[in-house]
Design a protein around this motif. Structure first.
Motif, PDB file in Angstrom:
ATOM      1  N   GLY A  85      -0.118   9.873  -6.128  1.00 22.21           N
ATOM      2  CA  GLY A  85       0.149   8.483  -5.771  1.00 22.21           C
ATOM      3  C   GLY A  85       0.915   7.743  -6.847  1.00 22.21           C
ATOM      4  N   ASP A 139       0.836  -1.207   0.000  1.00 21.29           N
ATOM      5  CA  ASP A 139       0.000   0.000   0.000  1.00 21.29           C
ATOM      6  C   ASP A 139       0.874   1.261   0.000  1.00 21.29           C
ATOM      7  OD1 ASP A 139      -2.154   1.680   0.015  1.00 21.29           O
ATOM      8  OD2 ASP A 139      -2.685   1.352   2.115  1.00 21.29           O
ATOM      9  N   PHE A 140       1.671   1.386  -1.037  1.00 18.80           N
ATOM     10  CA  PHE A 140       2.621   2.495  -1.124  1.00 18.80           C
ATOM     11  C   PHE A 140       1.992   3.793  -1.634  1.00 18.80           C
ATOM     12  CE2 PHE A 140       5.448  -1.212  -1.322  1.00 18.80           C
ATOM     13  CZ  PHE A 140       6.401  -0.850  -0.383  1.00 18.80           C
ATOM     14  N   ARG A 141       0.808   3.727  -2.224  1.00 21.34           N
ATOM     15  CA  ARG A 141       0.261   4.908  -2.893  1.00 21.34           C
ATOM     16  C   ARG A 141      -0.692   5.738  -2.031  1.00 21.34           C
ATOM     17  NH1 ARG A 141       1.695   4.415  -8.337  1.00 21.34           N
ATOM     18  NH2 ARG A 141       2.136   2.271  -8.998  1.00 21.34           N
ATOM     19  N   SER A 142      -1.390   5.097  -1.101  1.00 25.78           N
ATOM     20  CA  SER A 142      -2.475   5.767  -0.378  1.00 25.78           C
ATOM     21  C   SER A 142      -2.029   6.999   0.393  1.00 25.78           C
ATOM     22  CB  SER A 142      -3.158   4.793   0.582  1.00 25.78           C
ATOM     23  OG  SER A 142      -3.775   3.749  -0.124  1.00 25.78           O
ATOM     24  N   ASN A 143      -0.886   6.919   1.056  1.00 25.47           N
ATOM     25  CA  ASN A 143      -0.422   8.040   1.870  1.00 25.47           C
ATOM     26  C   ASN A 143      -0.151   9.265   1.009  1.00 25.47           C
ATOM     27  OD1 ASN A 143       0.440   9.358   4.270  1.00 25.47           O
ATOM     28  ND2 ASN A 143       2.563   8.961   3.711  1.00 25.47           N
ATOM     29  N   ASP A 144       0.446   9.055  -0.150  1.00 24.16           N
ATOM     30  CA  ASP A 144       0.728  10.180  -1.037  1.00 24.16           C
ATOM     31  C   ASP A 144      -0.563  10.831  -1.530  1.00 24.16           C
ATOM     32  OD1 ASP A 144       2.959  11.565  -2.742  1.00 24.16           O
ATOM     33  OD2 ASP A 144       1.354  11.089  -4.156  1.00 24.16           O
ATOM     34  N   SER A 172       7.408  11.639   1.503  1.00 22.18           N
ATOM     35  CA  SER A 172       6.928  10.754   2.570  1.00 22.18           C
ATOM     36  C   SER A 172       7.665   9.419   2.543  1.00 22.18           C
ATOM     37  CB  SER A 172       5.419  10.479   2.406  1.00 22.18           C
ATOM     38  OG  SER A 172       5.151   9.828   1.185  1.00 22.18           O
ATOM     39  N   SER A 173       7.613   8.748   3.686  1.00 24.37           N
ATOM     40  CA  SER A 173       8.041   7.364   3.788  1.00 24.37           C
ATOM     41  C   SER A 173       6.759   6.546   3.852  1.00 24.37           C
ATOM     42  CB  SER A 173       8.900   7.142   5.036  1.00 24.37           C
ATOM     43  OG  SER A 173       9.366   5.805   5.084  1.00 24.37           O
ATOM     44  N   SER A 174       6.327   6.056   2.698  1.00 24.81           N
ATOM     45  CA  SER A 174       4.995   5.456   2.570  1.00 24.81           C
ATOM     46  C   SER A 174       5.059   3.945   2.518  1.00 24.81           C
ATOM     47  CB  SER A 174       4.298   6.010   1.327  1.00 24.81           C
ATOM     48  OG  SER A 174       3.965   7.369   1.504  1.00 24.81           O
ATOM     49  N   VAL A 231       8.755   8.214  -1.426  1.00 26.38           N
ATOM     50  CA  VAL A 231       7.842   8.827  -2.392  1.00 26.38           C
ATOM     51  C   VAL A 231       8.162  10.320  -2.469  1.00 26.38           C
ATOM     52  CG1 VAL A 231       5.445   9.268  -3.046  1.00 26.38           C
ATOM     53  CG2 VAL A 231       6.040   7.128  -1.893  1.00 26.38           C
ATOM     54  N   ARG A 274      11.127   2.088   3.501  1.00 30.59           N
ATOM     55  CA  ARG A 274      10.038   2.211   4.489  1.00 30.59           C
ATOM     56  C   ARG A 274      10.457   1.612   5.829  1.00 30.59           C
ATOM     57  NH1 ARG A 274       7.485   3.440   7.878  1.00 30.59           N
ATOM     58  NH2 ARG A 274       5.223   3.394   8.231  1.00 30.59           N
TER      59      ARG A 274
END
Length: 358
Positions: free
Chosen positions: A140, A128-133, A349-351, A338, A331
């Motif tokens: 994302g 789930d690397f995209r949601s935080n961005d 961010s560190s996603s 990201v 991460r």
């Protein structure tokens, strides 16, 4: 020197299958190094390919059920890979498979439940690397540029010709990247309609001629006029591109030839527009790097001042899985993975979310 032993999992928009790359990643002299120790490609069965392609039409509860079952399937494939190769693994880092990507609505979703993957494989999982961005106001996507910056910084441009074409490059010390537009997504759609898995080496497209009406329609798509940061997903393809292909009453040779001309034209335009020196090198990866007709056409449009560099087949095939392995390492070590300059988010961010097996 700590060596991270990690498996990167990647399933892309081309829907050709799952890539697994077992990587050793370490930091040396303030620079990241890698070694792809083992790799495996698992083609999707037709039923799974169709289900992933049509996942955007599932109801919410059906999608969540598939999210879980696909996560379990990923875990099984990782475990088989580990057993086959007798691997010593610290983590699994999984991209999952993107079913929904509408960042303008604050929505992106990659199926492949991290908890199910962790439980099935018995290993800690980062996914789930995209949601935080997206939550930070970003696209994302694209995510691969962090790997371009840390692993492949010697090239002026890093071009990926997967389902979608995207590229990254440095401008005044900042990594810039965005989705250019179409690549294999349109080509594969047409070849599969004609009963082929893909156009091997571009042999079919090479035989065709340009369909001017189709080319004009593709070149006129609004997306190409948008400023970056920008990204596209399968929804855009279904809504904007499929109707153009379906409205084109022509041979498969001419449809593919026209599609190649379109991809090459748009990619060349973006590279040349961002060229600041007299000579440039472009690292080309993704399935499109193996389409000889596409590469020849692109090189002709770029001219002599830009050199396309085709790396080893292992890098072509597994670069994205490798970079998601790197993103997992970053991460775990609480480092930026990201880049806001790429996605348009409020900050770097560190996603990624970490799941422990139970």
């Amino acid at each position: 020197m700590k060596i991270y032993k990690i498996i990167g999992l990647m399933s892309g928009t081309s829907l050709d299958g799952l890539d697994l790359a077992y990587c050793h990643i370490w930091e040396e002299n303030r620079s990241y190094k890698f070694d792809i120790k083992a790799s495996k490609h698992i083609p999707y069965a037709k039923e799974m390919e169709l289900k992933l392609k049509d996942a955007i039409f599932l109801t919410a509860d059906e999608l969540l059920q598939y999210h879980n079952s696909y996560g379990t399937w990923l875990g099984k494939q990782a475990k088989i890979f580990i057993d086959e190769e007798q691997l010593e693994v610290d983590y699994i880092s999984s991209h999952g498979h993107t079913t929904h990507h509408q960042p303008q609505k604050g929505v992106t979703f990659q199926i492949g439940s991290g908890q199910h993957l962790a439980n099935e494989s018995g290993l800690s999982v980062i996914c789930d690397f995209r949601s935080n961005d997206v939550a930070l106001g970003g696209q994302g996507a694209p995510l691969v540029p962090i790997g371009d910056a840390l692993f492949f910084e010697s090239y002026d441009f890093c071009l990926n010709l997967g389902g979608i074409s995207n590229m990254s490059f440095e401008v005044e010390g900042k990594r810039i990247a965005y989705d250019i537009g179409l690549a294999n997504m349109g080509l594969n759609y047409s070849t599969r309609k004609a009963g082929f898995n893909y156009d091997d080496g571009g042999k079919i497209s090479r035989k065709g001629k340009i369909n001017p009406t189709m080319l004009d329609a593709l070149n006129s798509l609004d997306y190409y006029d948008l400023p970056f940061p920008k990204s596209i997903g399968y929804e855009w393809f279904v809504e904007k591109v499929v109707p153009i292909i379906e409205a084109t009453n022509d041979s498969i040779e001419n449809i593919l030839h026209t599609s190649v001309m379109h991809v090459a034209e748009k990619v060349a335009k973006e590279i040349l527009r961002n060229s600041k020196k007299t000579e440039h090198t472009v690292l080309v990866t993704g399935g499109g790097a193996l389409n000889h007709f596409l590469i020849e056409t692109l090189q002709a449009k770029l001219g002599d001042t830009v050199l396309l560099v085709i790396p080893s087949k292992k890098i072509i095939d597994y670069k994205e899985a490798l970079i998601f392995a790197l993103m997992g390492v970053l991460r775990i070590t609480h480092q930026i993975n990201v880049l806001a300059a790429v996605t348009g988010a409020a900050r770097d961010s560190s996603s990624g979310v970490v799941y422990l097996p139970s």
